[in-house]
Design a protein around this motif. Structure first.
Motif, PDB file in Angstrom:
ATOM      1  N   SER A   1     -26.945  37.444  22.973  1.00 54.37           N
ATOM      2  CA  SER A   1     -26.332  36.826  21.795  1.00 54.37           C
ATOM      3  C   SER A   1     -26.567  35.317  21.798  1.00 54.37           C
ATOM      4  N   GLU A   2     -26.339  34.695  22.927  1.00 50.80           N
ATOM      5  CA  GLU A   2     -26.545  33.248  23.029  1.00 50.80           C
ATOM      6  C   GLU A   2     -28.009  32.889  22.835  1.00 50.80           C
ATOM      7  N   ARG A   3     -28.913  33.697  23.415  1.00 50.19           N
ATOM      8  CA  ARG A   3     -30.346  33.436  23.289  1.00 50.19           C
ATOM      9  C   ARG A   3     -30.805  33.573  21.845  1.00 50.19           C
ATOM     10  N   LEU A   4     -30.317  34.622  21.166  1.00 51.33           N
ATOM     11  CA  LEU A   4     -30.671  34.805  19.756  1.00 51.33           C
ATOM     12  C   LEU A   4     -30.145  33.649  18.907  1.00 51.33           C
ATOM     13  N   ARG A   5     -28.908  33.226  19.175  1.00 53.05           N
ATOM     14  CA  ARG A   5     -28.331  32.113  18.414  1.00 53.05           C
ATOM     15  C   ARG A   5     -29.137  30.836  18.654  1.00 53.05           C
ATOM     16  N   GLU A   6     -29.473  30.549  19.899  1.00 53.41           N
ATOM     17  CA  GLU A   6     -30.265  29.356  20.216  1.00 53.41           C
ATOM     18  C   GLU A   6     -31.632  29.399  19.544  1.00 53.41           C
ATOM     19  N   LEU A   7     -32.214  30.587  19.454  1.00 52.08           N
ATOM     20  CA  LEU A   7     -33.531  30.753  18.866  1.00 52.08           C
ATOM     21  C   LEU A   7     -33.488  30.644  17.341  1.00 52.08           C
ATOM     22  N   LEU A   8     -32.489  31.262  16.720  1.00 52.59           N
ATOM     23  CA  LEU A   8     -32.469  31.404  15.267  1.00 52.59           C
ATOM     24  C   LEU A   8     -31.719  30.294  14.532  1.00 52.59           C
ATOM     25  N   GLU A   9     -30.710  29.709  15.163  1.00 53.69           N
ATOM     26  CA  GLU A   9     -29.895  28.715  14.458  1.00 53.69           C
ATOM     27  C   GLU A   9     -30.685  27.524  13.923  1.00 53.69           C
ATOM     28  N   PRO A  10     -31.640  26.954  14.695  1.00 57.69           N
ATOM     29  CA  PRO A  10     -32.417  25.833  14.136  1.00 57.69           C
ATOM     30  C   PRO A  10     -33.195  26.222  12.876  1.00 57.69           C
ATOM     31  N   LEU A  11     -33.717  27.443  12.833  1.00 55.85           N
ATOM     32  CA  LEU A  11     -34.446  27.893  11.645  1.00 55.85           C
ATOM     33  C   LEU A  11     -33.515  28.031  10.444  1.00 55.85           C
TER      34      LEU A  11
ATOM     35  N   SER B   1     -32.555  24.601   9.260  1.00 58.43           N
ATOM     36  CA  SER B   1     -33.657  23.936   8.559  1.00 58.43           C
ATOM     37  C   SER B   1     -33.787  24.416   7.110  1.00 58.43           C
ATOM     38  N   GLN B   2     -33.215  25.571   6.806  1.00 58.34           N
ATOM     39  CA  GLN B   2     -33.224  26.107   5.444  1.00 58.34           C
ATOM     40  C   GLN B   2     -31.973  25.659   4.667  1.00 58.34           C
ATOM     41  N   GLY B   3     -31.152  24.790   5.280  1.00 59.90           N
ATOM     42  CA  GLY B   3     -29.946  24.295   4.615  1.00 59.90           C
ATOM     43  C   GLY B   3     -28.795  25.283   4.640  1.00 59.90           C
ATOM     44  N   LEU B   4     -28.807  26.182   5.616  1.00 56.06           N
ATOM     45  CA  LEU B   4     -27.769  27.209   5.715  1.00 56.06           C
ATOM     46  C   LEU B   4     -27.072  27.117   7.067  1.00 56.06           C
ATOM     47  N   ASP B   5     -25.896  27.748   7.169  1.00 55.81           N
ATOM     48  CA  ASP B   5     -25.171  27.862   8.431  1.00 55.81           C
ATOM     49  C   ASP B   5     -25.336  29.279   8.951  1.00 55.81           C
TER      50      ASP B   5
ATOM     51  N   SER C   1     -28.432  42.123  12.535  1.00 60.52           N
ATOM     52  CA  SER C   1     -27.808  41.598  11.316  1.00 60.52           C
ATOM     53  C   SER C   1     -27.534  40.114  11.504  1.00 60.52           C
ATOM     54  N   VAL C   2     -28.002  39.326  10.564  1.00 57.72           N
ATOM     55  CA  VAL C   2     -27.803  37.884  10.590  1.00 57.72           C
ATOM     56  C   VAL C   2     -27.072  37.499   9.314  1.00 57.72           C
TER      57      VAL C   2
ATOM     58  N   SER D   1     -35.122  34.853   5.812  1.00 59.78           N
ATOM     59  CA  SER D   1     -35.488  36.136   6.412  1.00 59.78           C
ATOM     60  C   SER D   1     -36.932  36.116   6.905  1.00 59.78           C
ATOM     61  N   ARG D   2     -37.840  35.587   6.096  1.00 63.33           N
ATOM     62  CA  ARG D   2     -39.246  35.484   6.505  1.00 63.33           C
ATOM     63  C   ARG D   2     -39.396  34.573   7.728  1.00 63.33           C
ATOM     64  N   ALA D   3     -38.685  33.447   7.714  1.00 60.28           N
ATOM     65  CA  ALA D   3     -38.775  32.512   8.841  1.00 60.28           C
ATOM     66  C   ALA D   3     -38.225  33.146  10.132  1.00 60.28           C
ATOM     67  N   LEU D   4     -37.105  33.854  10.025  1.00 59.27           N
ATOM     68  CA  LEU D   4     -36.518  34.504  11.199  1.00 59.27           C
ATOM     69  C   LEU D   4     -37.434  35.613  11.713  1.00 59.27           C
ATOM     70  N   SER D   5     -37.982  36.384  10.800  1.00 59.51           N
ATOM     71  CA  SER D   5     -38.870  37.488  11.176  1.00 59.51           C
ATOM     72  C   SER D   5     -40.094  36.960  11.929  1.00 59.51           C
ATOM     73  N   ALA D   6     -40.698  35.899  11.428  1.00 63.62           N
ATOM     74  CA  ALA D   6     -41.867  35.309  12.086  1.00 63.62           C
ATOM     75  C   ALA D   6     -41.508  34.808  13.483  1.00 63.62           C
ATOM     76  N   LYS D   7     -40.363  34.143  13.611  1.00 59.48           N
ATOM     77  CA  LYS D   7     -39.943  33.610  14.918  1.00 59.48           C
ATOM     78  C   LYS D   7     -39.672  34.750  15.901  1.00 59.48           C
ATOM     79  N   LEU D   8     -39.009  35.799  15.431  1.00 59.05           N
ATOM     80  CA  LEU D   8     -38.718  36.942  16.301  1.00 59.05           C
ATOM     81  C   LEU D   8     -40.002  37.651  16.730  1.00 59.05           C
ATOM     82  N   ASP D   9     -40.985  37.711  15.835  1.00 57.87           N
ATOM     83  CA  ASP D   9     -42.253  38.356  16.153  1.00 57.87           C
ATOM     84  C   ASP D   9     -43.025  37.612  17.242  1.00 57.87           C
ATOM     85  N   GLU D  10     -42.844  36.296  17.322  1.00 66.56           N
ATOM     86  CA  GLU D  10     -43.587  35.516  18.319  1.00 66.56           C
ATOM     87  C   GLU D  10     -42.843  35.392  19.646  1.00 66.56           C
TER      88      GLU D  10
END
Length: 169
Positions: A6-16, A19-23, A39-40, A57-66
């Protein structure tokens, strides 16, 4: 989901998300049969329309894929907003719920349903609807008096424009 994942996913996804102007409000991984669902939940002060949800969603998907954050197995990514009857857990949630009807469970016991008028760092000013012809009353709630709070759906609420038109008629 382990706290570490959970912490790793949050650290990975929160900056993205930021950057989209969302929390980033919530992350959950659930098993559905053999598949997993990530679920995000995202939100902002101005809301999140479908275009913004699709972009994040596209940005998160790309980051998760890499990365290998979700491991080797198959999973589905779902990105959405908190929904109509969201729980209020952060200061920003109360700010976003201004002018909304909220059911409060109080720390000293009991419930209160009231409309949030203003929010500051110490608490809320609310308006308790009148019952059986009585006028609405104002009340101050400190955050430490609130055990839980959840926005209520209003189907027949008249907005201030509708009320002004009725008064003038």
């Amino acid at each position: 989901m382990s706290t570490t994942q959970s912490e790793r996913l949050r650290e990975l996804l929160e900056p993205l998300v930021t950057s989209q102007g969302l929390d980033l409000e919530e992350i959950a991984v659930d098993s559905v049969g053999r598949k997993r669902v990530l679920s995000v939940v995202v939100d902002s002060d101005t809301g999140a329309d479908l275009d913004r949800i699709a972009d994040v969603s596209r940005a998160l998907s790309a980051k998760l894929d890499e990365t290998d954050a979700m491991g080797e197995g198959e999973y589905t990514l779902e990105v959405g907003t908190p929904g109509a009857e969201r729980a209020l857990t952060e200061h920003r949630h109360y700010v976003r719920a201004q002018d909304r009807l909220v059911r409060f469970q109080l720390t000293e016991g009991g419930e209160l349903t009231a409309r949030i008028l203003t929010v500051d760092e110490a608490g809320l000013d609310v308006e308790v609807p009148g019952v059986k012809g009585r006028k609405a009353t104002s009340r101050r709630l400190a955050f430490d008096e609130i055990a839980k709070a959840r926005v209520q759906v209003e189907f027949n609420r008249k907005d201030s424009k509708d009320m002004k038109e009725e008064e003038e008629a």
